[in-house]
Design an enzyme around this catalytic site. Structure first.
Site, PDB file in Angstrom:
ATOM      1  CG  ASP A 175      -2.053  -0.939   0.973  1.00 60.17           C
ATOM      2  OD1 ASP A 175      -2.770  -0.679   0.087  1.00 60.17           O
ATOM      3  OD2 ASP A 175      -2.337  -1.688   1.944  1.00 60.17           O
ATOM      4  CD  GLU A 184      -4.768  11.986   1.946  1.00 60.87           C
ATOM      5  OE1 GLU A 184      -5.230  10.793   1.642  1.00 60.87           O
ATOM      6  OE2 GLU A 184      -5.003  12.847   1.970  1.00 60.87           O
ATOM      7  CG  HIS A 187      -8.595   7.008   5.484  1.00 60.95           C
ATOM      8  ND1 HIS A 187      -7.715   6.194   4.445  1.00 60.95           N
ATOM      9  CD2 HIS A 187      -7.925   6.515   6.738  1.00 60.95           C
ATOM     10  CE1 HIS A 187      -6.868   5.540   4.768  1.00 60.95           C
ATOM     11  NE2 HIS A 187      -6.686   5.834   6.146  1.00 60.95           N
ATOM     12  CB  CYS A 193      -4.516   8.005  -1.390  1.00 63.68           C
ATOM     13  SG  CYS A 193      -6.507   7.789  -0.944  1.00 63.68           S
TER      14      CYS A 193
HETATM   15  C1  CIR Z   1      -5.263   1.049   2.765  1.00 65.54           C
HETATM   16  O1  CIR Z   1      -6.670   0.177   2.918  1.00 65.54           O
HETATM   17  O2  CIR Z   1      -4.596   1.459   3.921  1.00 65.54           O
HETATM   18  C2  CIR Z   1      -4.989   1.244   1.242  1.00 65.54           C
HETATM   19  N1  CIR Z   1      -5.628   0.119   0.473  1.00 65.54           N
HETATM   20  C3  CIR Z   1      -5.775   2.468   0.547  1.00 65.54           C
HETATM   21  C4  CIR Z   1      -5.328   3.574   1.330  1.00 65.54           C
HETATM   22  C5  CIR Z   1      -5.872   4.940   0.912  1.00 65.54           C
HETATM   23  N2  CIR Z   1      -5.660   5.972   1.241  1.00 65.54           N
HETATM   24  C6  CIR Z   1      -6.420   7.111   1.582  1.00 65.54           C
HETATM   25  O3  CIR Z   1      -7.476   7.135   1.439  1.00 65.54           O
HETATM   26  N3  CIR Z   1      -5.602   8.273   2.166  1.00 65.54           N
END
Ligand code: CIR
Length: 250
Positions: free
Chosen positions: A60, A65, A160, A245
């Site tokens: 990931d 972000e 989030h 992100c």
């Molecule tokens: C997660 O679940 O952490 C990642 N697959 C996606 C993160 C997305 N980040 C964000 O919305 N800031």
């Protein structure tokens, strides 16, 4: 005005990251292309990029972000709530140290940048499965030392806070109904249910980056006269990621 951004290229094992989307496996080559287009868009917005190579320990890792909360006054290294993501913040901390000594969220606090929404000099901090009360408290204390106000709100649905709401600038928000109370309703675009993903937009200087494929939201955003750049986000969406992100902007 943002002058810099940090991004990290997606790794070959992007599909091994965390996801709840049920949209299928991301295609690595398409993800790379979409990431390159995203980087080009940031450059067009006038931002100088630091592009980190993928780190295969962290599938990931391209969602940078979440690893910090940054603005032109303060850099705060976060402590990801997802165990598989803990450690991603270390390289980001090294890069950010080049811009002054960063502060950090410390145990037992957890915080991911996706839960932190800035609207002018005010921050909304979401309490979610990734960000706990202690993490929010620490961030709020750090921000207040630098003159920023903040408020904590619960993230009951979605990954989030910013999966569901974005600040577009000029007092305008886009938000799914869960957070539409945050701003004055008259200043909030509420996407139709089949376009909720479009609530994750990214304002960068004179431009507003929006995901391709959400025509109803686009029409509403257009009325506000932003200079729009549309980007294909399909492969990152499969991993619960969006436009905000993929970068740390300051
Ligand atoms: C997660 O679940 O952490 C990642 N697959 C996606 C993160 C997305 N980040 C964000 O919305 N800031």
């Amino acid at each position: 005005m943002y002058t810099r951004a940090i991004v990290r290229r997606p790794g070959r094992n992007l599909a091994s990251g965390i996801t709840t989307s049920n949209l299928g496996q991301p295609d690595f080559n398409k993800a790379l292309e979409q990431h390159a287009a995203y980087c080009d868009a940031l450059k067009r917005c006038g931002v100088e990029l630091t592009v980190l190579e993928a780190d295969e320990r962290y599938p990931d890792g391209c969602f940078v972000e979440d690893t910090a909360v940054v603005n032109n006054m303060v850099k705060v290294i976060s402590r990801p709530g997802a165990a598989s993501r803990r450690g991603e913040e270390e390289e980001i901390a090294r890069v950010l140290a080049g811009f002054g000594p960063p502060e950090s969220i410390t145990p037992p606090g957890t915080l991911e940048g996706g839960d932190v929404l800035r609207a002018e000099n005010h921050y909304f901090i979401g309490l979610s499965a990734r960000t706990n009360t202690e993490g929010a408290r620490q961030l709020s204390a750090i921000l207040s030392k630098h003159g920023f106000t903040s408020a904590v709100i619960r993230v009951e649905a979605g990954l989030h806070l910013k999966s569901d709401i974005a600040y577009l600038g000029n007092g305008n928000f886009i938000s799914t109904p869960v957070f539409s109370e945050i701003a004055h309703p008259a200043n909030t675009i509420i996407p139709d249910r089949d376009e909720y993903y479009s609530a994750n937009c990214l304002r960068v200087n004179d431009y507003l980056l929006i995901p391709i494929g959400f025509p109803k939201s686009k029409m509403q955003i257009r009325k506000l006269s932003y200079e729009i750049i549309e980007l294909e986000m399909s492969e990152f969406r499969k991993m619960d990621g969006g436009l905000t992100c993929l970068s740390l902007l300051f």
